[in-house]
Design an enzyme around this catalytic site. Structure first.
Site, PDB file in Angstrom:
ATOM      1  N   SER A   1     -21.600 -66.284  13.131  1.00  0.00           N
ATOM      2  CA  SER A   1     -21.623 -64.822  12.982  1.00  0.00           C
ATOM      3  C   SER A   1     -22.535 -64.474  11.817  1.00  0.00           C
ATOM      4  O   SER A   1     -22.278 -64.868  10.673  1.00  0.00           O
ATOM      5  CB  SER A   1     -20.217 -64.298  12.699  1.00  0.00           C
TER       6      SER A   1
ATOM      7  N   HIS B   1     -23.903 -64.727  17.088  1.00  0.00           N
ATOM      8  CA  HIS B   1     -22.839 -63.728  17.211  1.00  0.00           C
ATOM      9  C   HIS B   1     -23.177 -62.548  16.289  1.00  0.00           C
ATOM     10  O   HIS B   1     -23.396 -62.730  15.089  1.00  0.00           O
ATOM     11  CB  HIS B   1     -21.497 -64.351  16.842  1.00  0.00           C
TER      12      HIS B   1
ATOM     13  N   ASP C   1     -22.052 -58.952  14.949  1.00  0.00           N
ATOM     14  CA  ASP C   1     -20.884 -58.085  14.760  1.00  0.00           C
ATOM     15  C   ASP C   1     -21.288 -56.661  14.410  1.00  0.00           C
ATOM     16  O   ASP C   1     -21.897 -56.411  13.366  1.00  0.00           O
ATOM     17  CB  ASP C   1     -20.013 -58.636  13.625  1.00  0.00           C
TER      18      ASP C   1
ATOM     19  N   MET D   1     -20.003 -52.976  13.514  1.00  0.00           N
ATOM     20  CA  MET D   1     -18.839 -52.232  13.014  1.00  0.00           C
ATOM     21  C   MET D   1     -19.270 -50.822  12.624  1.00  0.00           C
ATOM     22  O   MET D   1     -20.367 -50.630  12.102  1.00  0.00           O
ATOM     23  CB  MET D   1     -18.247 -52.939  11.795  1.00  0.00           C
TER      24      MET D   1
ATOM     25  N   HIS E   1     -20.871 -58.223  19.591  1.00  0.00           N
ATOM     26  CA  HIS E   1     -19.443 -57.909  19.535  1.00  0.00           C
ATOM     27  C   HIS E   1     -19.315 -56.494  18.979  1.00  0.00           C
ATOM     28  O   HIS E   1     -19.476 -56.269  17.778  1.00  0.00           O
ATOM     29  CB  HIS E   1     -18.756 -58.952  18.634  1.00  0.00           C
TER      30      HIS E   1
ATOM     31  N   MET F   1     -17.502 -53.452  17.708  1.00  0.00           N
ATOM     32  CA  MET F   1     -16.257 -52.921  17.133  1.00  0.00           C
ATOM     33  C   MET F   1     -16.555 -51.464  16.810  1.00  0.00           C
ATOM     34  O   MET F   1     -16.670 -51.068  15.643  1.00  0.00           O
ATOM     35  CB  MET F   1     -15.868 -53.728  15.890  1.00  0.00           C
TER      36      MET F   1
ATOM     37  N   MET G   1      -9.446 -62.534  19.371  1.00  0.00           N
ATOM     38  CA  MET G   1      -9.552 -62.378  17.921  1.00  0.00           C
ATOM     39  C   MET G   1      -8.405 -63.134  17.251  1.00  0.00           C
ATOM     40  O   MET G   1      -7.235 -62.903  17.569  1.00  0.00           O
ATOM     41  CB  MET G   1      -9.458 -60.904  17.511  1.00  0.00           C
TER      42      MET G   1
ATOM     43  N   ASP H   1     -12.656 -65.907  17.636  1.00  0.00           N
ATOM     44  CA  ASP H   1     -13.391 -65.255  16.549  1.00  0.00           C
ATOM     45  C   ASP H   1     -12.438 -64.949  15.393  1.00  0.00           C
ATOM     46  O   ASP H   1     -11.518 -64.138  15.546  1.00  0.00           O
ATOM     47  CB  ASP H   1     -14.023 -63.962  17.084  1.00  0.00           C
TER      48      ASP H   1
HETATM   49  C1  DX5 Z   1     -14.536 -59.993  12.310  1.00  0.00           C
HETATM   50  C2  DX5 Z   1     -15.760 -60.453  13.073  1.00  0.00           C
HETATM   51  C3  DX5 Z   1     -16.028 -61.904  12.996  1.00  0.00           C
HETATM   52  C4  DX5 Z   1     -16.283 -62.421  11.594  1.00  0.00           C
HETATM   53  C5  DX5 Z   1     -15.699 -63.792  11.526  1.00  0.00           C
HETATM   54  O1  DX5 Z   1     -14.226 -58.698  12.654  1.00  0.00           O
HETATM   55  O2  DX5 Z   1     -15.642 -60.133  14.447  1.00  0.00           O
HETATM   56  O3  DX5 Z   1     -17.056 -62.304  13.885  1.00  0.00           O
HETATM   57  O4  DX5 Z   1     -17.626 -62.485  11.249  1.00  0.00           O
HETATM   58  O5  DX5 Z   1     -15.808 -64.233  10.215  1.00  0.00           O
HETATM   59  P1  DX5 Z   1     -15.093 -65.548   9.722  1.00  0.00           P
HETATM   60  O6  DX5 Z   1     -15.593 -66.690  10.581  1.00  0.00           O
HETATM   61  O7  DX5 Z   1     -15.523 -65.633   8.309  1.00  0.00           O
HETATM   62  O8  DX5 Z   1     -13.612 -65.343   9.907  1.00  0.00           O
HETATM   63 ZN    ZN Z   2     -17.111 -60.985  15.915  1.00  0.00          ZN
END
Ligand code: DX5
Ligand code: ZN
Length: 226
Positions: free
Chosen positions: A7, A32, A34, A36, A65, A67, A136, A174
């Site tokens: 990620s 990956h 992310d 947000m 991904h 969010m 998750m 994840d």
């Molecule tokens: C959290 C993200 C993850 C995050 C995981 O909301 O979706 O992808 O980057 O990070 P680690 O591997 O540090 O838990």
């Molecule tokens: Zn993620």
């Protein structure tokens, strides 16, 4: 076959291009990504422009991904920016089947994401349309949180559903994935492993591509399972 998906949330954003190419050169399979929005989750990250910027660096799968809420408006932007897989949270969509259809119409593979307390019953009527299920193992919003063990039960149940369907669906985990728990997670049925802080936090100047040692350590753990 197992896939490792760093990620980039935990990458050094001041040199993101290098962080993407190094982690792939070190043996990662998937990027990956992310997204947000400070609305669906209490954090704000990166959007389609950043996806577009890293797309020319690699042919590897970019696994977006989302969010964000709402989700539909932003999906075509990520497809145009070069995303290969787009995943979303069912709670963030008014019409889950429509959102899956929109992702596919845009030429991407579709994934559905399950928060720790989100029931798997959301799969009941859409499993045949999904290319990826993301479980998750932390509450979404931040890297570096601890793995929630109940995710292992959820993985086992999801693995049963996927196998019973006879379809090819990636089962991705994840949150809180590390060298010391990746084998146990694989035994519970995951085949695709997102890891942010565990990989980007373990860069070594002595490694040819900074992340060779940590990715090799994860592969060595996975080799014990297969
Ligand atoms: C959290 C993200 C993850 C995050 C995981 O909301 O979706 O992808 O980057 O990070 P680690 O591997 O540090 O838990
Ligand atoms: Zn993620």
């Amino acid at each position: 076959m197992y896939r490792i998906a760093p990620s980039i949330l935990s990458a050094n954003f001041a040199k993101l291009g290098e962080e993407v190419t190094q982690v792939l050169a070190a043996g990662a399979d998937i990027i990956h990504f992310d997204v947000m929005d400070n609305h669906y989750v209490p954090n704000l990250t990166i959007g389609p422009l950043v996806c577009e910027a890293i797309r020319p660096l690699t042919d590897a799968i970019i696994d977006v991904h989302l969010m964000v809420e709402p989700v539909d408006r932003i999906i075509p932007d990520f497809a145009k920016a070069g995303a290969n897989i787009i995943s979303f949270h069912p709670e963030a969509s008014r019409h889950i089947d429509r959102t899956i259809g929109l992702i596919k119409e845009q030429g991407c593979k579709a994934g559905l994401v399950f928060n720790p307390a989100t029931p798997l019953s959301y799969l009941d009527h859409v499993l045949d349309k999904l290319d990826l299920i993301l479980i998750m193992s932390v509450n979404p919003g931040f890297g570096g949180q601890a793995f929630i063990p109940e995710a292992l039960n959820k993985l086992r149940q999801t693995r049963e559903r996927i196998d019973a369907s006879g379809r090819e669906i990636l089962l991705e985990i994840d949150g809180g994935v590390k060298v010391d728990n990746i084998a146990e997670i694989a035994r519970a049925g995951a085949d695709t492993f997102v890891a942010g802080s565990a990989i980007y936090g373990a860069g070594k100047d002595s490694d040819p591509h900074r992340y060779d040692s940590v990715i090799a350590a994860m592969r060595a753990e996975l080799a014990k399972v297969a």
